[in-house]
Scaffold this motif. Structure first.
Motif, PDB file in Angstrom:
ATOM      1  N   VAL A  31       3.668   2.999   0.963  1.00 23.21           N
ATOM      2  CA  VAL A  31       2.744   4.080   0.610  1.00 23.21           C
ATOM      3  C   VAL A  31       1.663   4.257   1.664  1.00 23.21           C
ATOM      4  O   VAL A  31       1.066   5.346   1.795  1.00 23.21           O
ATOM      5  N   ARG A  32       1.436   3.225   2.470  1.00 22.14           N
ATOM      6  CA  ARG A  32       0.417   3.311   3.521  1.00 22.14           C
ATOM      7  C   ARG A  32       0.841   4.202   4.683  1.00 22.14           C
ATOM      8  O   ARG A  32       0.037   4.501   5.564  1.00 22.14           O
ATOM      9  N   ASP A  33       2.098   4.622   4.681  1.00 21.40           N
ATOM     10  CA  ASP A  33       2.580   5.541   5.720  1.00 21.40           C
ATOM     11  C   ASP A  33       2.385   7.006   5.339  1.00 21.40           C
ATOM     12  O   ASP A  33       2.739   7.904   6.117  1.00 21.40           O
ATOM     13  N   TYR A  34       1.837   7.258   4.158  1.00 21.50           N
ATOM     14  CA  TYR A  34       1.750   8.623   3.644  1.00 21.50           C
ATOM     15  C   TYR A  34       0.346   8.927   3.124  1.00 21.50           C
ATOM     16  O   TYR A  34      -0.428   8.020   2.820  1.00 21.50           O
ATOM     17  N   GLY A  35       0.068  10.232   2.981  1.00 24.23           N
ATOM     18  CA  GLY A  35      -1.196  10.658   2.391  1.00 24.23           C
ATOM     19  C   GLY A  35      -2.408  10.118   3.129  1.00 24.23           C
ATOM     20  O   GLY A  35      -2.502  10.218   4.355  1.00 24.23           O
ATOM     21  N   SER A  36      -3.300   9.494   2.370  1.00 27.87           N
ATOM     22  CA  SER A  36      -4.518   8.931   2.955  1.00 27.87           C
ATOM     23  C   SER A  36      -4.273   7.570   3.602  1.00 27.87           C
ATOM     24  O   SER A  36      -5.182   6.978   4.163  1.00 27.87           O
ATOM     25  N   ARG A  37      -3.033   7.073   3.488  1.00 32.18           N
ATOM     26  CA  ARG A  37      -2.620   5.770   4.039  1.00 32.18           C
ATOM     27  C   ARG A  37      -3.312   4.593   3.367  1.00 32.18           C
ATOM     28  O   ARG A  37      -3.389   3.497   3.899  1.00 32.18           O
ATOM     29  N   ASN A  38      -3.825   4.853   2.181  1.00 25.81           N
ATOM     30  CA  ASN A  38      -4.445   3.793   1.381  1.00 25.81           C
ATOM     31  C   ASN A  38      -3.437   3.312   0.340  1.00 25.81           C
ATOM     32  O   ASN A  38      -2.600   4.086  -0.115  1.00 25.81           O
ATOM     33  N   SER A  39      -3.535   2.051  -0.043  1.00 26.96           N
ATOM     34  CA  SER A  39      -2.571   1.499  -1.003  1.00 26.96           C
ATOM     35  C   SER A  39      -3.067   1.562  -2.441  1.00 26.96           C
ATOM     36  O   SER A  39      -2.455   0.997  -3.341  1.00 26.96           O
ATOM     37  N   GLY A  40      -4.190   2.272  -2.661  1.00 27.15           N
ATOM     38  CA  GLY A  40      -4.775   2.349  -3.998  1.00 27.15           C
ATOM     39  C   GLY A  40      -4.074   3.330  -4.916  1.00 27.15           C
ATOM     40  O   GLY A  40      -3.149   4.060  -4.523  1.00 27.15           O
ATOM     41  N   ALA A  41      -4.543   3.375  -6.154  1.00 28.72           N
ATOM     42  CA  ALA A  41      -3.901   4.168  -7.201  1.00 28.72           C
ATOM     43  C   ALA A  41      -3.897   5.660  -6.899  1.00 28.72           C
ATOM     44  O   ALA A  41      -2.919   6.356  -7.190  1.00 28.72           O
ATOM     45  N   THR A  42      -4.980   6.173  -6.320  1.00 24.39           N
ATOM     46  CA  THR A  42      -5.057   7.610  -6.062  1.00 24.39           C
ATOM     47  C   THR A  42      -3.986   8.058  -5.079  1.00 24.39           C
ATOM     48  O   THR A  42      -3.276   9.047  -5.306  1.00 24.39           O
ATOM     49  N   ASN A  43      -3.849   7.336  -3.976  1.00 19.36           N
ATOM     50  CA  ASN A  43      -2.830   7.703  -2.992  1.00 19.36           C
ATOM     51  C   ASN A  43      -1.425   7.478  -3.544  1.00 19.36           C
ATOM     52  O   ASN A  43      -0.505   8.262  -3.254  1.00 19.36           O
ATOM     53  N   CYS A  44      -1.250   6.430  -4.345  1.00 20.91           N
ATOM     54  CA  CYS A  44       0.056   6.194  -4.973  1.00 20.91           C
ATOM     55  C   CYS A  44       0.412   7.344  -5.917  1.00 20.91           C
ATOM     56  O   CYS A  44       1.579   7.747  -5.998  1.00 20.91           O
ATOM     57  N   TYR A  45      -0.582   7.861  -6.607  1.00 16.02           N
ATOM     58  CA  TYR A  45      -0.374   9.015  -7.493  1.00 16.02           C
ATOM     59  C   TYR A  45       0.097  10.211  -6.675  1.00 16.02           C
ATOM     60  O   TYR A  45       1.056  10.896  -7.042  1.00 16.02           O
ATOM     61  N   ARG A  46      -0.586  10.465  -5.584  1.00 11.90           N
ATOM     62  CA  ARG A  46      -0.257  11.637  -4.765  1.00 11.90           C
ATOM     63  C   ARG A  46       1.116  11.497  -4.106  1.00 11.90           C
ATOM     64  O   ARG A  46       1.864  12.473  -3.998  1.00 11.90           O
ATOM     65  N   VAL A  47       1.436  10.300  -3.660  1.00 16.30           N
ATOM     66  CA  VAL A  47       2.667  10.095  -2.900  1.00 16.30           C
ATOM     67  C   VAL A  47       3.870   9.876  -3.811  1.00 16.30           C
ATOM     68  O   VAL A  47       4.951  10.442  -3.579  1.00 16.30           O
ATOM     69  N   MET A  48       3.709   9.073  -4.873  1.00 13.99           N
ATOM     70  CA  MET A  48       4.859   8.661  -5.682  1.00 13.99           C
ATOM     71  C   MET A  48       4.913   9.284  -7.070  1.00 13.99           C
ATOM     72  O   MET A  48       5.926   9.191  -7.750  1.00 13.99           O
ATOM     73  N   GLY A  49       3.791   9.879  -7.517  1.00 16.56           N
ATOM     74  CA  GLY A  49       3.800  10.493  -8.833  1.00 16.56           C
ATOM     75  C   GLY A  49       2.882   9.788  -9.810  1.00 16.56           C
ATOM     76  O   GLY A  49       2.448   8.656  -9.581  1.00 16.56           O
ATOM     77  N   PRO A  50       2.589  10.457 -10.930  1.00 20.50           N
ATOM     78  CA  PRO A  50       1.596   9.941 -11.884  1.00 20.50           C
ATOM     79  C   PRO A  50       1.955   8.602 -12.515  1.00 20.50           C
ATOM     80  O   PRO A  50       1.076   7.765 -12.727  1.00 20.50           O
ATOM     81  N   GLN A  51       3.234   8.377 -12.821  1.00 21.12           N
ATOM     82  CA  GLN A  51       3.596   7.124 -13.477  1.00 21.12           C
ATOM     83  C   GLN A  51       3.354   5.926 -12.561  1.00 21.12           C
ATOM     84  O   GLN A  51       2.928   4.860 -13.007  1.00 21.12           O
ATOM     85  N   PHE A  52       3.579   6.119 -11.265  1.00 21.17           N
ATOM     86  CA  PHE A  52       3.352   5.027 -10.324  1.00 21.17           C
ATOM     87  C   PHE A  52       1.870   4.867 -10.008  1.00 21.17           C
ATOM     88  O   PHE A  52       1.383   3.750  -9.811  1.00 21.17           O
ATOM     89  N   GLY A  53       1.142   5.974  -9.963  1.00 20.53           N
ATOM     90  CA  GLY A  53      -0.304   5.885  -9.777  1.00 20.53           C
ATOM     91  C   GLY A  53      -0.959   5.129 -10.911  1.00 20.53           C
ATOM     92  O   GLY A  53      -1.828   4.276 -10.694  1.00 20.53           O
ATOM     93  N   LEU A  54      -0.535   5.422 -12.132  1.00 23.31           N
ATOM     94  CA  LEU A  54      -1.077   4.728 -13.300  1.00 23.31           C
ATOM     95  C   LEU A  54      -0.687   3.253 -13.284  1.00 23.31           C
ATOM     96  O   LEU A  54      -1.510   2.384 -13.609  1.00 23.31           O
ATOM     97  N   ALA A  55       0.553   2.967 -12.886  1.00 24.57           N
ATOM     98  CA  ALA A  55       1.020   1.573 -12.819  1.00 24.57           C
ATOM     99  C   ALA A  55       0.185   0.767 -11.835  1.00 24.57           C
ATOM    100  O   ALA A  55      -0.195  -0.380 -12.116  1.00 24.57           O
ATOM    101  N   VAL A  56      -0.121   1.355 -10.689  1.00 25.67           N
ATOM    102  CA  VAL A  56      -0.939   0.669  -9.680  1.00 25.67           C
ATOM    103  C   VAL A  56      -2.360   0.480 -10.192  1.00 25.67           C
ATOM    104  O   VAL A  56      -2.954  -0.595 -10.010  1.00 25.67           O
TER     105      VAL A  56
END
Length: 197
Positions: A31-56
């Motif tokens: 996930v650090r290769d995409y979006g803001s390149r941060n591994s936090g929940a917000t970037n995970c939401y944007r890159v992988m979708g809401p279910q993964f953002g919530l999981a993180v």
């Protein structure tokens, strides 16, 4: 001996890079290769979708809550709990599993303070939600909640725990500092607003 064991436990639980591992396991991406390149929940939401953002988000918060819950069964020193709380949050931000880099510490700090001062965390969540709904910036909402933390601890905590207040001051400053690039973008008007999927 209990403190040393808990110290190691807190570091390695806190250092688990939830966003990175979830991305690699379920999406085969870093996930650090995409979006803001941060591994936090917000970037995970944007890159992988809401279910993964919530999981993180849940995993990172649990990293802060669970080790302190375990430690509380063996540690009764306010100072030692202060150190353990610091270690958990710093471990998330400087994880040995990803070359001592990590997230900004918001979700893990949430878990830590949810264990220590749950009633204040509820107010901080309301502040976060209010700022977020008003401006649609996760970063601004996080900064606002972080800034309010030591103020609320000073006003509301009645347990005469100086370490808790010092912890709130340090973590507030640390979280705001970790958002320095976001602050720069907010001032320039280039920060990305959050969009629900």
């Amino acid at each position: 001996m209990n403190f040393i064991i808990m110290l190691v436990l807190c570091y390695f639980i806190g250092a688990i890079p939830s966003g990175v591992w979830i991305g690699k396991i379920f999406k085969n991406i870093d996930v650090r290769d995409y979006g803001s390149r941060n591994s936090g929940a917000t970037n995970c939401y944007r890159v992988m979708g809401p279910q993964f953002g919530l999981a993180v988000l849940l995993a990172d918060a649990l990293k802060g809550f669970l080790p302190l819950l375990i430690a509380s069964k063996y540690i009764d020193s306010q100072f030692q709990m202060f150190i353990l709380a610091m270690v958990v949050i710093l471990a998330h931000t400087y994880s040995c599993f990803i070359k001592f880099k990590g997230g900004k510490g918001v979700a893990t700090s949430l878990g830590v303070f949810l264990f220590l001062i749950p009633y204040i965390v509820m107010i901080l969540c309301l502040i976060f939600i209010a700022v977020f709904l008003m401006f649609r910036y996760v970063s601004l909402a996080s900064i606002s909640a972080a800034a309010a933390l030591p103020i609320l601890v000073f006003i509301m905590d009645k347990r005469d725990n100086i370490y808790l207040f010092v912890l709130s001051l340090i973590i507030s400053g640390f979280v705001i500092y970790r958002h320095k690039t976001n602050i720069d973008r907010l001032l320039k008007g280039t920060e990305t607003k959050f969009k629900f999927k």
